[in-house]
Design a protein around this motif. Structure first.
Motif, PDB file in Angstrom:
ATOM      1  N   THR A 162      -7.910   8.631  -2.865  1.00 14.51           N
ATOM      2  CA  THR A 162      -8.623   9.646  -2.085  1.00 14.51           C
ATOM      3  C   THR A 162      -7.647  10.618  -1.415  1.00 14.51           C
ATOM      4  O   THR A 162      -8.015  11.751  -1.105  1.00 14.51           O
ATOM      5  CB  THR A 162      -9.429   8.924  -0.965  1.00 14.51           C
ATOM      6  N   LYS A 163      -6.440  10.172  -1.173  1.00 12.54           N
ATOM      7  CA  LYS A 163      -5.478  10.922  -0.364  1.00 12.54           C
ATOM      8  C   LYS A 163      -4.608  11.814  -1.254  1.00 12.54           C
ATOM      9  O   LYS A 163      -5.107  12.767  -1.814  1.00 12.54           O
ATOM     10  CB  LYS A 163      -4.653   9.947   0.489  1.00 12.54           C
ATOM     11  N   SER A 183      -4.950   4.375  -1.869  1.00  6.06           N
ATOM     12  CA  SER A 183      -6.165   5.112  -1.649  1.00  6.06           C
ATOM     13  C   SER A 183      -5.938   6.429  -2.387  1.00  6.06           C
ATOM     14  O   SER A 183      -5.260   7.323  -1.884  1.00  6.06           O
ATOM     15  CB  SER A 183      -6.392   5.362  -0.155  1.00  6.06           C
ATOM     16  N   ASP A 210       0.870  -1.170   0.000  1.00  6.01           N
ATOM     17  CA  ASP A 210       0.000   0.000   0.000  1.00  6.01           C
ATOM     18  C   ASP A 210       0.913   1.228   0.000  1.00  6.01           C
ATOM     19  O   ASP A 210       1.614   1.490   0.973  1.00  6.01           O
ATOM     20  CB  ASP A 210      -0.903  -0.042   1.238  1.00  6.01           C
TER      21      ASP A 210
HETATM   22  C1  LIG Z   1      -7.355   5.757   3.572  1.00 10.96           C
HETATM   23  C2  LIG Z   1      -6.507   4.568   3.365  1.00 10.96           C
HETATM   24  C3  LIG Z   1      -7.016   3.396   2.794  1.00 10.96           C
HETATM   25  C4  LIG Z   1      -8.480   3.253   2.428  1.00 10.96           C
HETATM   26  O1  LIG Z   1      -8.805   4.047   1.326  1.00 10.96           O
HETATM   27  P1  LIG Z   1     -10.295   4.657   1.075  1.00 10.96           P
HETATM   28  O2  LIG Z   1     -10.109   5.434  -0.178  1.00 10.96           O
HETATM   29  O3  LIG Z   1     -10.647   5.465   2.271  1.00 10.96           O
HETATM   30  O4  LIG Z   1     -11.184   3.484   0.908  1.00 10.96           O
HETATM   31  C5  LIG Z   1      -6.145   2.355   2.580  1.00 10.96           C
HETATM   32  N1  LIG Z   1      -4.834   2.442   2.917  1.00 10.96           N
HETATM   33  C6  LIG Z   1      -4.325   3.547   3.472  1.00 10.96           C
HETATM   34  C7  LIG Z   1      -2.872   3.591   3.829  1.00 10.96           C
HETATM   35  C8  LIG Z   1      -5.132   4.654   3.720  1.00 10.96           C
HETATM   36  O5  LIG Z   1      -4.613   5.742   4.307  1.00 10.96           O
END
Ligand SMILES: *Cc1c(COP(=O)(O)O)cnc(C)c1O
Length: 413
Positions: free
Chosen positions: A208-209, A206, A184
């Motif tokens: 999203t980040k 993710s 990850d």
């Molecule tokens: C936020 C996060 C996730 C999950 O991702 P989502 O987009 O919220 O489903 C997975 N791994 C890490 C390291 C994260 O910070």
């Protein structure tokens, strides 16, 4: 991918997934919101459908947006380039991406070796057995011993969420044999670390980040080999956790500024980490810019990361009460979960992001109740320090005020 000469990652971040825009006569990537596509020849469409269902990417009509979407495809191509992998497969969220990988494991190989700590949601997904996986939790040097005949995957994060501690990917790969490793890479981003070049089989984000980078789009992506990507697309078609094209458009746009955001944020994070290290209220600081965190010289010597990143955590001498005071006193930093946004985000992992992890798992992963995690944003570092040091001073004051009567009581008792 038509690329006649090697591009630096900064250039890739701006141009990847956009190579055909000039020929199309447009400047911004087209946003294709179609859910369905007109069918031409019925036999051809039927063959395309078979190809999609088996995870291939046939030319021609996408038929239906759960099978393929061109805007999502651009984002996937860009991520594959940035991560130095064959193909990207995008999902509705980071958790959907991880779910697809776990579902894609062969029924005979559902045992997963997990290196703790992981993101709380990932830890929970594996521990719960929801997807039919069993899991052995280990430290990085125990991976070889945990491998069983039915082990299908090794899962790790580095830097780890929430502690920002580092795992040596090479050292895990040496223990793994031919068992695939999933890294990850959400914290490091491809700007600082490309796990596929270090022995990983699958990289997950993710998105999203940091990838989206503005806290307004949710998504996930896996970058991997062609054969793994085909399996993942097969799972995605069957389960439907597709990335929405508008989110794909935003995430793809985010990539252009990813390198400069990451570099600016990590220099502020290193400055805050060194100042935190000196503050009386703080018991320990974790950030890969510090020798105490980068014990294996994975950043210092550039063996694994080209910079420390912008995620840091610290432990307060005053325990949970001090952590709560710090978070409630912050005025510029946003007290919120998530990370990688333009604004600085601070949160208490044991109460929030890692609440779903059982207490023993939290403790073994260093997620104690005095730990605060910060995702450093793009604000002025002096403003951030003013905000943080004020909050720390308040925590210190509260601890002292609390301690004083206790001393008196003891003296009079
Ligand atoms: C936020 C996060 C996730 C999950 O991702 P989502 O987009 O919220 O489903 C997975 N791994 C890490 C390291 C994260 O910070």
């Amino acid at each position: 991918m038509e690329q006649s000469f090697p591009h630096s990652r900064d250039t890739q971040a701006v141009h990847a997934g956009r190579q055909d825009l000039r020929d199309l006569g447009v400047h911004a990537a087209p946003l294709d919101m179609s859910t369905t596509y007109p069918v031409g020849d019925l036999n051809e469409a039927a063959e395309q459908l078979d190809a999609f269902a088996s995870g291939q990417l046939p030319a021609g009509t996408p038929i239906y947006s759960r099978l393929h979407n061109p805007t999502v495809g651009r984002f996937e191509d860009a991520m594959a380039q940035l991560e130095s992998g064959d193909q990207g497969v995008a999902f509705a969220s980071g958790m959907a991406a991880l779910t697809a990988v776990f579902l894609a494991l062969a029924p005979t190989h559902k045992h997963v070796v997990g290196v703790r700590p992981l993101y709380g949601g990932t830890d929970h997904l594996l521990s719960s057995g929801l997807l039919g996986c069993t899991v052995s939790w280990v430290e990085p040097h125990q991976v070889a011993d945990a491998i069983q005949s039915d082990t299908g995957l090794i899962v790790l994060e580095t830097p780890q969420n929430p502690t920002a501690t580092l795992v040596d990917i090479h050292a895990v790969a040496r223990q793994a044999g031919d068992i695939p490793i999933l890294v990850d890479n959400t914290f490091a981003t491809p700007v600082l670390q490309q796990p596929l070049l270090l022995g990983a089989t699958l990289v997950v984000h993710s998105a999203t980040k940091f990838i989206g980078g503005h806290g307004d789009a949710m998504g996930g992506v896996v970058v991997t080999s062609e054969s793994w990507a085909a399996r993942l697309r097969g799972v995605r078609i069957a389960t439907g956790a597709v990335l929405h094209p508008f989110a794909a458009y935003q995430l793809h746009r985010g990539l252009a500024t990813l390198p400069i955001r990451v570099r600016h944020m990590q220099s502020s994070a290193a400055e805050l980490a060194s100042r935190l290290d000196e503050h009386l209220a703080v018991a320990a600081v974790h950030h890969p810019s510090l020798l105490s965190t980068d014990r294996q010289d994975l950043v210092g010597e550039g063996r694994q990361m080209s910079g420390p990143g912008s995620m840091l955590s610290f432990e307060l001498r005053g325990g949970f009460a001090a952590a709560r005071t710090v978070l409630s006193e912050l005025k510029i930093m946003t007290h919120a979960v998530s990370l990688g946004s333009t604004d600085t985000l601070a949160q208490h992992p044991a109460s929030l992001t890692h609440r779903v992890v059982d207490e023993a798992g939290r403790e073994s992963g260093g997620v104690n109740s005095s730990l605060v995690r910060i995702s450093v944003g793009l604000e002025s570092v002096e403003d951030l320090w003013a905000d943080l040091s004020h909050a720390l001073d308040m925590a210190l004051l509260a601890t002292e005020n609390h301690a004083a009567p206790a001393t008196i009581n003891r003296a009079t008792a």
